[in-house]
Scaffold this motif. Structure first.
Motif, PDB file in Angstrom:
ATOM      1  N   ALA A   1       0.858  -1.181   0.000  1.00  0.00           N
ATOM      2  CA  ALA A   1       0.000   0.000   0.000  1.00  0.00           C
ATOM      3  C   ALA A   1       0.896   1.233   0.000  1.00  0.00           C
ATOM      4  O   ALA A   1       1.342   1.700   1.042  1.00  0.00           O
ATOM      5  N   PHE A   2       1.213   1.744  -1.171  1.00  0.00           N
ATOM      6  CA  PHE A   2       2.103   2.891  -1.300  1.00  0.00           C
ATOM      7  C   PHE A   2       1.332   4.172  -1.035  1.00  0.00           C
ATOM      8  O   PHE A   2       0.262   4.392  -1.585  1.00  0.00           O
ATOM      9  N   ASP A   3       1.922   4.984  -0.193  1.00  0.00           N
ATOM     10  CA  ASP A   3       1.366   6.304   0.103  1.00  0.00           C
ATOM     11  C   ASP A   3       2.422   7.356  -0.214  1.00  0.00           C
ATOM     12  O   ASP A   3       3.617   7.057  -0.302  1.00  0.00           O
ATOM     13  N   GLU A   4       1.977   8.559  -0.363  1.00  0.00           N
ATOM     14  CA  GLU A   4       2.907   9.677  -0.569  1.00  0.00           C
ATOM     15  C   GLU A   4       3.381  10.140   0.808  1.00  0.00           C
ATOM     16  O   GLU A   4       2.587  10.643   1.621  1.00  0.00           O
ATOM     17  N   ILE A   5       4.664   9.933   1.096  1.00  0.00           N
ATOM     18  CA  ILE A   5       5.189  10.184   2.436  1.00  0.00           C
ATOM     19  C   ILE A   5       6.397  11.112   2.342  1.00  0.00           C
ATOM     20  O   ILE A   5       7.022  11.250   1.283  1.00  0.00           O
ATOM     21  N   ASP A   6       6.708  11.715   3.487  1.00  0.00           N
ATOM     22  CA  ASP A   6       7.873  12.584   3.602  1.00  0.00           C
ATOM     23  C   ASP A   6       9.054  11.720   4.025  1.00  0.00           C
ATOM     24  O   ASP A   6       9.102  11.189   5.143  1.00  0.00           O
ATOM     25  N   LEU A   7      10.039  11.557   3.128  1.00  0.00           N
ATOM     26  CA  LEU A   7      11.191  10.699   3.401  1.00  0.00           C
ATOM     27  C   LEU A   7      12.004  11.232   4.575  1.00  0.00           C
ATOM     28  O   LEU A   7      12.538  10.449   5.381  1.00  0.00           O
ATOM     29  N   ALA A   8      12.121  12.538   4.711  1.00  0.00           N
ATOM     30  CA  ALA A   8      12.900  13.118   5.806  1.00  0.00           C
ATOM     31  C   ALA A   8      12.279  12.776   7.159  1.00  0.00           C
ATOM     32  O   ALA A   8      12.994  12.489   8.131  1.00  0.00           O
ATOM     33  N   ALA A   9      10.934  12.776   7.230  1.00  0.00           N
ATOM     34  CA  ALA A   9      10.282  12.460   8.504  1.00  0.00           C
ATOM     35  C   ALA A   9      10.503  11.001   8.878  1.00  0.00           C
ATOM     36  O   ALA A   9      10.772  10.678  10.051  1.00  0.00           O
TER      37      ALA A   9
ATOM     38  N   ARG B   1      21.418  11.121   5.747  1.00  0.00           N
ATOM     39  CA  ARG B   1      21.163  12.397   5.054  1.00  0.00           C
ATOM     40  C   ARG B   1      20.014  12.209   4.060  1.00  0.00           C
ATOM     41  O   ARG B   1      19.937  11.201   3.349  1.00  0.00           O
ATOM     42  N   VAL B   2      19.129  13.179   4.029  1.00  0.00           N
ATOM     43  CA  VAL B   2      18.013  13.193   3.068  1.00  0.00           C
ATOM     44  C   VAL B   2      18.088  14.493   2.295  1.00  0.00           C
ATOM     45  O   VAL B   2      18.171  15.578   2.885  1.00  0.00           O
ATOM     46  N   ARG B   3      18.065  14.397   0.986  1.00  0.00           N
ATOM     47  CA  ARG B   3      18.063  15.590   0.138  1.00  0.00           C
ATOM     48  C   ARG B   3      17.390  15.252  -1.187  1.00  0.00           C
ATOM     49  O   ARG B   3      17.065  14.089  -1.456  1.00  0.00           O
ATOM     50  N   SER B   4      17.179  16.284  -1.973  1.00  0.00           N
ATOM     51  CA  SER B   4      16.546  16.098  -3.280  1.00  0.00           C
ATOM     52  C   SER B   4      17.513  16.522  -4.371  1.00  0.00           C
ATOM     53  O   SER B   4      18.324  17.435  -4.191  1.00  0.00           O
ATOM     54  N   SER B   5      17.418  15.844  -5.509  1.00  0.00           N
ATOM     55  CA  SER B   5      18.233  16.162  -6.677  1.00  0.00           C
ATOM     56  C   SER B   5      17.310  16.182  -7.884  1.00  0.00           C
ATOM     57  O   SER B   5      16.986  15.141  -8.463  1.00  0.00           O
ATOM     58  N   GLY B   6      16.866  17.397  -8.217  1.00  0.00           N
ATOM     59  CA  GLY B   6      15.883  17.508  -9.284  1.00  0.00           C
ATOM     60  C   GLY B   6      14.557  16.921  -8.838  1.00  0.00           C
ATOM     61  O   GLY B   6      14.011  17.288  -7.797  1.00  0.00           O
ATOM     62  N   GLU B   7      14.029  15.948  -9.609  1.00  0.00           N
ATOM     63  CA  GLU B   7      12.766  15.305  -9.261  1.00  0.00           C
ATOM     64  C   GLU B   7      12.966  14.085  -8.373  1.00  0.00           C
ATOM     65  O   GLU B   7      11.990  13.496  -7.905  1.00  0.00           O
TER      66      GLU B   7
END
Length: 518
Positions: free
Chosen positions: A352-360, A425-431
């Motif tokens: 059951a995939f949900d849209e979640i905040d990876l950093a949290a 560490r959590v960060r974003s790279s583009g999309e």
């Protein structure tokens, strides 16, 4: 990590009902009410049109028979009208019919039908025949009567249906060569009842319909036989499948089945292949688990036997300490085996995939490992995205992601010497979203980086205790989430002896845009 592993209630329920249908409609009928026979379905679709067309065939046959029966009798009526038309003459300006008594007798000579005739002059005066025979109705739109053409109509006399043939006879032979606008036309009519016609039509229908009553059962028997023969390959395929040993998962040869069910056999072979892989994976898992469990269980048995034979309290205490370590190692191995089994038996479609905040998710997981990092004397830290308000969103399952990150942190803590550091560490790279676990341990050689994700694989020369399952669990969960895993040396390491490792997981963007309405 937790000392024990207990399946969640939802997972227990899923295991108990794994062979039940995935979805049952609210008003679904029992299986016995919705199952259909393929033989019966084909037979219904073949016989229903046949039984519908049969009465239509009878009706069409009746109409055709009537048409066939009318034609010879209409020809006979036409000949009589022609003969009677030749008997009308104009004598001294008066129209008369010259039909004699013998001619009348011949005209009415019919043993079955009643024959009527009528001769009328240009002014409608009666010349000869039956006065009560109905005359033709006036032509529509004032069209003049045509002479010399025999026409037919259905009418009644004394309440009896009759067939009437009539024609108008031109009494002025010079009319066709002059411009006279009003020719003198006499009416000739011959009619008869319909008994012979009906009798002939009935005979024709009998000759056509009676053979159909004989042919129809033959057709049904042939259809039944053809369907039985046509569906016999399905029964043969069923027998071949049923005769197989229960461990035979080899594919069915599609060349031995009809072309129409070849796609079904292909899909069945695909399912057998997937089932074979699942069974092979379970067999390998059981074999590996049994092999790996021998060592800690043998150690625990040996230590317990030593403790029973010792009389020195110090030696007994030492044996009990070793026994506790062995039990801790066995507990961790069992937990990781269960975690790996759960990860391998939950394909991506079942999560059951949900849209979640990876950093949290990463922050909460790091907090669970703070006490363990104190015991290892390692600095465990977490670096959120550069912008504190930034949310790094992915599509995933929080429980599985926490299991994956816990194994990465546990692996880093075990291989990093005391006084070192581990950073999540959590960060974003583009999309894309990036999750990194960085340590200051001995690092992983490039030649070993492809093998460390194999189950029970241990790098030679490492003295760290472990089961070799942590990174296998990481790979399995990452694949389910569509993430790529890369291993690098720690770019922030300053010790040549301890180059450190950097595990980087690259997650794809979620399908939908995150909702920032809140």
């Amino acid at each position: 990590m937790n000392a024990g592993f207990t399946p969640e209630p939802a997972q227990q329920q899923q295991q108990q009902h794994q062979f039940e249908p995935l979805y049952v409609p609210p008003n679904a009928e029992p299986d016995e009410n919705i199952r259909h026979s393929l033989f019966g379905e084909i037979l219904d679709w073949m016989l229903a049109p046949l039984l519908l067309l049969w009465p239509m065939s009878i009706a069409i046959t009746y109409l055709v028979a009537k048409s066939i029966a009318n034609q010879p009798f209409d020809d006979a009526l036409e000949d009589r009208v022609t003969v009677l038309g030749q008997q009308i003459r104009t004598v001294d300006g008066k129209t008369v019919g010259q039909l004699r008594t013998a001619g009348r007798d011949i005209l009415r000579a019919d043993d079955v039908d009643s024959v009527y005739y009528l001769l009328a002059g240009p002014a409608g005066e009666h010349l000869d025949g039956d006065r009560d025979l109905p005359r033709p109705r006036a032509n529509r739109a004032g069209e003049p009567a045509r002479s010399g053409t025999v026409e037919f109509r259905n009418d009644t006399i004394h309440g009896t249906p009759i067939r009437v043939a009539y024609a108008y006879v031109n009494l002025d032979p010079l009319h066709e060569r002059t411009a006279s606008p009003a020719p003198s036309l006499a009416l000739v009519q011959v009619a008869e009842t319909l008994d012979k016609r009906a009798h002939l039509a009935n005979e024709i229908i009998k000759g056509v319909i009676l053979p159909q009553f004989i042919i129809l059962p033959v057709i049904l028997a042939l259809v039944w036989f053809a369907l039985s023969r046509g569906l016999s390959p399905l029964a043969e395929l069923q027998q071949r499948i049923r005769a197989r040993p229960q461990d035979d998962l080899s594919p069915i040869d599609p060349r031995q089945v009809p072309e129409e069910i070849s796609p079904l056999v292909g899909s069945f072979n695909d399912m057998l292949e997937r089932l074979g892989k699942t069974v092979e994976m379970q067999k390998r898992f059981i074999a590996d688990a049994a092999h790996q469990m021998k060592t800690p269980l043998a150690g625990m048995r040996m230590q317990s036997e030593l403790a029973l034979r010792e009389v020195d309290p110090a030696e007994i205490h030492r044996s009990l300490e070793q026994l506790a370590k062995s039990s801790e190692s066995a507990t961790r191995l069992i937990n990781q085996l269960l975690a790996l089994a759960r990860a391998e038996n939950q394909p991506q479609a079942g999560l059951a995939f949900d849209e979640i905040d990876l950093a949290a998710v990463a922050r909460e997981t790091v907090q669970d490992w703070v006490q363990a990092s104190f015991a290892h004397q390692i600095d465990l830290g977490f670096e959120p995205p550069a912008n504190d308000d930034e949310r790094v969103m992915i599509a995933g399952q929080p429980l599985m992601l926490r299991e994956m990150l816990s194994n990465l942190i546990d692996n880093a803590l075990r291989y990093t010497p005391a006084g070192g550091s581990v950073t999540v560490r959590v960060r974003s790279s583009g999309e894309h979203a990036l999750l990194e676990v960085e340590d200051t341990g001995p690092g992983i050689a490039p030649t070993e980086r492809l093998h460390v994700f194999e189950r029970f694989y241990r790098i030679l020369g490492s003295n760290t205790q472990g089961s070799g399952l942590g990174l296998a669990i990481v790979r399995e969960i990452a694949q389910q989430h569509g993430a790529d895993i890369d291993i690098f040396n720690n770019p922030r390491s300053v010790s040549p002896r301890f180059p450190g490792s950097l595990f980087r997981l690259t997650f794809p963007p979620p399908v939908g845009e995150p909702d920032h309405a809140d």
